[in-house]
Design an enzyme around this catalytic site. Structure first.
Site, PDB file in Angstrom:
ATOM      1  N   ARG A 107       0.895  -1.182   0.000  1.00 31.64           N
ATOM      2  CA  ARG A 107       0.000   0.000   0.000  1.00 31.64           C
ATOM      3  C   ARG A 107       0.916   1.209   0.000  1.00 31.64           C
ATOM      4  O   ARG A 107       1.736   1.379   0.899  1.00 31.64           O
ATOM      5  CB  ARG A 107      -0.904   0.001   1.225  1.00 31.64           C
ATOM      6  N   HIS A 134      -7.372   1.028  -6.545  1.00 34.27           N
ATOM      7  CA  HIS A 134      -7.587   0.136  -5.382  1.00 34.27           C
ATOM      8  C   HIS A 134      -8.237  -1.157  -5.907  1.00 34.27           C
ATOM      9  O   HIS A 134      -9.404  -1.448  -5.636  1.00 34.27           O
ATOM     10  CB  HIS A 134      -8.473   0.833  -4.347  1.00 34.27           C
ATOM     11  N   GLN A 137      -9.906  -4.043  -3.644  1.00 36.70           N
ATOM     12  CA  GLN A 137     -11.177  -3.601  -3.065  1.00 36.70           C
ATOM     13  C   GLN A 137     -12.313  -3.773  -4.075  1.00 36.70           C
ATOM     14  O   GLN A 137     -13.357  -4.358  -3.780  1.00 36.70           O
ATOM     15  CB  GLN A 137     -11.068  -2.117  -2.661  1.00 36.70           C
ATOM     16  N   ASP A 227     -17.575   6.828  -1.320  1.00 34.36           N
ATOM     17  CA  ASP A 227     -16.291   6.724  -0.614  1.00 34.36           C
ATOM     18  C   ASP A 227     -16.037   8.094   0.002  1.00 34.36           C
ATOM     19  O   ASP A 227     -16.695   9.083  -0.353  1.00 34.36           O
ATOM     20  CB  ASP A 227     -15.197   6.352  -1.634  1.00 34.36           C
ATOM     21  N   CYS A 267     -16.428   1.218   0.781  1.00 34.16           N
ATOM     22  CA  CYS A 267     -15.206   0.441   1.091  1.00 34.16           C
ATOM     23  C   CYS A 267     -14.744   0.633   2.528  1.00 34.16           C
ATOM     24  O   CYS A 267     -14.050  -0.216   3.073  1.00 34.16           O
ATOM     25  CB  CYS A 267     -14.100   0.818   0.122  1.00 34.16           C
ATOM     26  N   ARG A 293     -13.490  -9.200   1.493  1.00 33.71           N
ATOM     27  CA  ARG A 293     -12.101  -8.924   1.100  1.00 33.71           C
ATOM     28  C   ARG A 293     -11.236 -10.163   1.328  1.00 33.71           C
ATOM     29  O   ARG A 293     -10.351 -10.455   0.534  1.00 33.71           O
ATOM     30  CB  ARG A 293     -11.529  -7.748   1.921  1.00 33.71           C
TER      31      ARG A 293
END
Ligand code: CP
Ligand code: NVA
Length: 309
Positions: A107, A134, A137, A227, A267, A293
């Site tokens: 990340r 991402h 996700q 988001d 998310c 996930r």
């Protein structure tokens, strides 16, 4: 071996294979404890090294559990513990990671760093969130949508309300092309999706519409996503941006324009972009979304190790 950096780089058939594998594996684990290993123990003896240059709760835990459930193990590094942050070169670091580990999940606050690691590393590298993407996700979110609606996402109308140019929406745009679903984006007039990405989507038969009213974007949709307005990488005037997005909160009024049985996904973590009422409503499937996930990342890992059946 394969890398997993952007949805755009991966073939439709491989993306669908990952989803299918996750479905089968999740089903088989119904009576398992969280650390029980899947029957065929496919990644026994393998080490996933993960490093976070930014905060993470879900990605950190889900990758740890994913590799454990496949029979392997995880080691989580903090960037300030490595010599990389203090002058050791990236190529030398990549060589060491490739010698000591079997896959690397990063990340990062730099898309370029992912590309540089890709150049020098000889184990699979996975993008665990970058400023522009991402992918783990969003692939997991597609799994969640299909699991809940019991329909192929290609038959559904998906809506995104909020920042039209962050990592999650970018991966959602890429997915809309790969999985052939209609995507409505609702955002203020002065904010636009990334031009290069929209052009790529158009060239590849993308079905994307941008609206400057949230209710228009949500109209007749099956799924409403949002988001945070301010992403971890955002270097903008935060007060101004939050003000600009005030009318784009997903609230009960916005949800009432979507289909009657529409679901809400996020998310996480959340901010003011969703009302508490919607977040806590029956339409909200955010906890199931977060749990998935683990399941999808297991299949992503298997894809990276060329072990997807
Ligand atoms: N959604 C997500 O990636 O969560 P974390 O930042 O907690 O990993
Ligand atoms: N767009 C958000 C996603 C967090 C998981 C961010 O980058 O902060």
């Amino acid at each position: 071996m394969k890398h997993f950096l952007n949805i755009r780089d991966i073939s439709k058939s491989n993306l669908k294979k990952i989803i299918l594998d996750a479905k089968k594996r999740k089903k088989k684990r119904k009576k398992f404890n969280i650390l029980d290993v899947d029957y065929n123990n496919p990644l026994q003896g393998k080490l996933l090294i993960q490093m976070f240059e930014k905060s993470s709760t879900r990605t950190r835990l889900s990758f740890y559990l994913a590799i454990r459930q496949l029979g392997g193990s995880a080691l989580t590094l903090r960037p300030d513990e490595l010599h990389l942050a203090k002058g050791e070169s990236l190529p030398d670091t990549a060589k060491i990671l490739s010698t000591f580990g079997n896959a690397f999940m990063l990340r990062t606050d730099s898309d370029n760093k992912l590309q540089e690691f890709k150049k020098y590393i000889s184990i699979p590298i996975i993008n665990g969130l970058s400023p522009s993407s991402h992918p783990t996700q969003v692939l997991s979110d597609i799994f969640t949508v299909e699991e809940i609606t019991k329909k192929s996402i290609s038959k559904l109308k998906i809506c995104w309300i909020g920042d039209p140019n962050n990592n999650v929406i970018n991966s959602l745009i890429e997915s809309s092309v790969k999985f052939s679903f209609k995507l409505n984006i609702g955002c203020p007039v002065n904010y636009k999706p990334k031009k290069e990405l929209l052009n790529w989507a158009k060239k590849n038969n993308g079905k994307i519409s941008v609206y400057n009213e949230s209710t228009k974007a949500a109209k007749s949709c099956d799924v409403v996503f949002t988001d945070k307005v301010i992403s971890m990488n955002d270097k903008v005037n935060k007060i101004k941006k939050l003000k600009d997005f005030k009318k784009f909160q997903v609230n009960s009024n916005v949800m009432s324009y979507a289909k009657k049985n529409a679901i809400f996904l996020h998310c996480l973590p959340r901010g003011s972009e969703v009302s508490n009422e919607v977040f806590l409503s029956k339409k909200s499937k955010v906890w199931q979304q977060a749990e998935n996930r683990i399941h999808v990342q297991k299949s992503i890992l298997l894809y990276c190790f060329d072990k997807l059946r």
